[in-house]
Design a protein around this motif. Structure first.
Motif, PDB file in Angstrom:
ATOM      1  N   LEU A  35       0.828  -1.205   0.000  1.00 31.24           N
ATOM      2  CA  LEU A  35       0.000   0.000   0.000  1.00 31.24           C
ATOM      3  C   LEU A  35       0.863   1.256   0.000  1.00 31.24           C
ATOM      4  O   LEU A  35       1.980   1.255   0.504  1.00 31.24           O
ATOM      5  CB  LEU A  35      -0.897   0.046   1.236  1.00 31.24           C
ATOM      6  N   SER A  36       0.286   2.335  -0.505  1.00 34.72           N
ATOM      7  CA  SER A  36       0.895   3.654  -0.375  1.00 34.72           C
ATOM      8  C   SER A  36       0.531   4.223   0.989  1.00 34.72           C
ATOM      9  O   SER A  36      -0.357   3.703   1.682  1.00 34.72           O
ATOM     10  CB  SER A  36       0.369   4.582  -1.472  1.00 34.72           C
ATOM     11  N   LEU A  54       1.620  -4.318  10.221  1.00 32.40           N
ATOM     12  CA  LEU A  54       1.951  -3.268   9.264  1.00 32.40           C
ATOM     13  C   LEU A  54       3.433  -2.932   9.354  1.00 32.40           C
ATOM     14  O   LEU A  54       3.947  -2.662  10.440  1.00 32.40           O
ATOM     15  CB  LEU A  54       1.128  -2.004   9.545  1.00 32.40           C
ATOM     16  N   ILE A  55       4.101  -2.961   8.204  1.00 33.37           N
ATOM     17  CA  ILE A  55       5.475  -2.488   8.087  1.00 33.37           C
ATOM     18  C   ILE A  55       5.389  -1.164   7.348  1.00 33.37           C
ATOM     19  O   ILE A  55       5.027  -1.123   6.170  1.00 33.37           O
ATOM     20  CB  ILE A  55       6.360  -3.486   7.318  1.00 33.37           C
ATOM     21  N   ILE A 127       0.833  -6.016   5.902  1.00 30.93           N
ATOM     22  CA  ILE A 127       0.786  -4.894   4.965  1.00 30.93           C
ATOM     23  C   ILE A 127       2.158  -4.236   4.952  1.00 30.93           C
ATOM     24  O   ILE A 127       2.724  -3.951   6.008  1.00 30.93           O
ATOM     25  CB  ILE A 127      -0.277  -3.857   5.387  1.00 30.93           C
ATOM     26  N   CYS A 128       2.691  -4.030   3.759  1.00 32.86           N
ATOM     27  CA  CYS A 128       3.928  -3.275   3.586  1.00 32.86           C
ATOM     28  C   CYS A 128       3.539  -1.940   2.965  1.00 32.86           C
ATOM     29  O   CYS A 128       2.864  -1.908   1.935  1.00 32.86           O
ATOM     30  CB  CYS A 128       4.898  -4.015   2.662  1.00 32.86           C
ATOM     31  N   GLN A 129       3.950  -0.844   3.575  1.00 33.64           N
ATOM     32  CA  GLN A 129       3.534   0.488   3.140  1.00 33.64           C
ATOM     33  C   GLN A 129       4.739   1.407   3.042  1.00 33.64           C
ATOM     34  O   GLN A 129       5.594   1.419   3.917  1.00 33.64           O
ATOM     35  CB  GLN A 129       2.500   1.025   4.133  1.00 33.64           C
ATOM     36  N   CYS A 130       4.813   2.151   1.939  1.00 32.29           N
ATOM     37  CA  CYS A 130       5.776   3.241   1.807  1.00 32.29           C
ATOM     38  C   CYS A 130       5.051   4.420   1.159  1.00 32.29           C
ATOM     39  O   CYS A 130       3.842   4.359   0.959  1.00 32.29           O
ATOM     40  CB  CYS A 130       7.030   2.823   1.027  1.00 32.29           C
ATOM     41  N   GLU A 131       5.762   5.472   0.838  1.00 31.35           N
ATOM     42  CA  GLU A 131       5.115   6.693   0.361  1.00 31.35           C
ATOM     43  C   GLU A 131       4.149   6.447  -0.803  1.00 31.35           C
ATOM     44  O   GLU A 131       2.996   6.832  -0.762  1.00 31.35           O
ATOM     45  CB  GLU A 131       6.163   7.736  -0.029  1.00 31.35           C
ATOM     46  N   SER A 135       7.976   1.068  -4.490  1.00 34.34           N
ATOM     47  CA  SER A 135       9.395   0.721  -4.517  1.00 34.34           C
ATOM     48  C   SER A 135       9.851   0.013  -3.244  1.00 34.34           C
ATOM     49  O   SER A 135      10.114  -1.191  -3.250  1.00 34.34           O
ATOM     50  CB  SER A 135      10.223   1.983  -4.753  1.00 34.34           C
ATOM     51  N   ARG A 136       9.965   0.735  -2.155  1.00 32.94           N
ATOM     52  CA  ARG A 136      10.481   0.135  -0.922  1.00 32.94           C
ATOM     53  C   ARG A 136       9.528  -0.909  -0.352  1.00 32.94           C
ATOM     54  O   ARG A 136       9.948  -2.017   0.019  1.00 32.94           O
ATOM     55  CB  ARG A 136      10.783   1.210   0.115  1.00 32.94           C
TER      56      ARG A 136
END
Length: 181
Positions: A35-36, A54-55, A127-131, A135-136
């Motif tokens: 997710l963003s 959540l990461i 859930i993996c979230q970055c801006e 990418s990350r």
């Protein structure tokens, strides 16, 4: 989320040995969602489903994500989304330490591996979230999937994502050092 081995009493069933081994070795870790920041903040307007992890990844100069509701488990790490092949394009006055940033990512990857180790047998959703969620977070999700399912390449092949290869490599290395499963 119950694992296959928790759903069946294998000791009291006639099951071929190959299937018994498959069920015994099936990872319990859910495949991560990507997710963003905006999508994660929107999701957090309602309570998270139980057993969600959540990461959250942010830039080093950005504020931590603001969530109205929090998941059961949460890790927040900060490192910038740098592609080494683009560094040479910057002017000479660019003040950036490649070694320092790589060390920051390596430390974050270790924290991510520790977090995954802590929640892997409990979380029903990761859930993996970055801006921007491209990418990350995609790199971390790919590393988790590669480690547990050997299918991290599917995220690299998905045109919605552009996983950061350094983040992927360092996270996968950190997971392998943990020797999970």
């Amino acid at each position: 989320m119950n694992s296959l081995k928790e759903n069946f009493d294998l000791d009291n069933m006639e099951v071929p040995e190959e299937i018994r081994e498959y069920i015994k070795n099936t990872p319990k870790v859910p495949k991560p969602e990507i997710l963003s920041r905006k999508a994660a903040e929107k999701l957090a307007l309602s309570p998270f489903s139980p057993n969600t992890a959540l990461i959250s990844i942010r830039d080093t100069d950005a504020e931590a994500i603001r969530l109205k509701n929090r998941p059961q488990w949460m890790l927040s790490v900060a490192f910038d989304d740098i592609y080494w092949d683009e560094i040479d394009d910057y002017e000479e006055d660019f003040t950036f330490s490649k070694e320092k940033e790589e060390q920051r990512i390596k430390e974050a990857a270790q924290k991510i591996a520790d977090f995954v180790a802590d929640v892997c047998d409990k979380a029903e959703k990761i859930i993996c979230q970055c801006e921007y969620g491209q990418s990350r977070s995609a790199a971390v999700a790919a590393a988790v999937r590669e480690y547990f399912y050997k299918d991290g390449i599917e995220i690299f092949a998905d045109d919605r994502y552009c996983p950061n290869k350094l983040v992927f490599r360092l996270t996968l290395e950190a997971l392998r050092k943990k020797e999970l499963k």
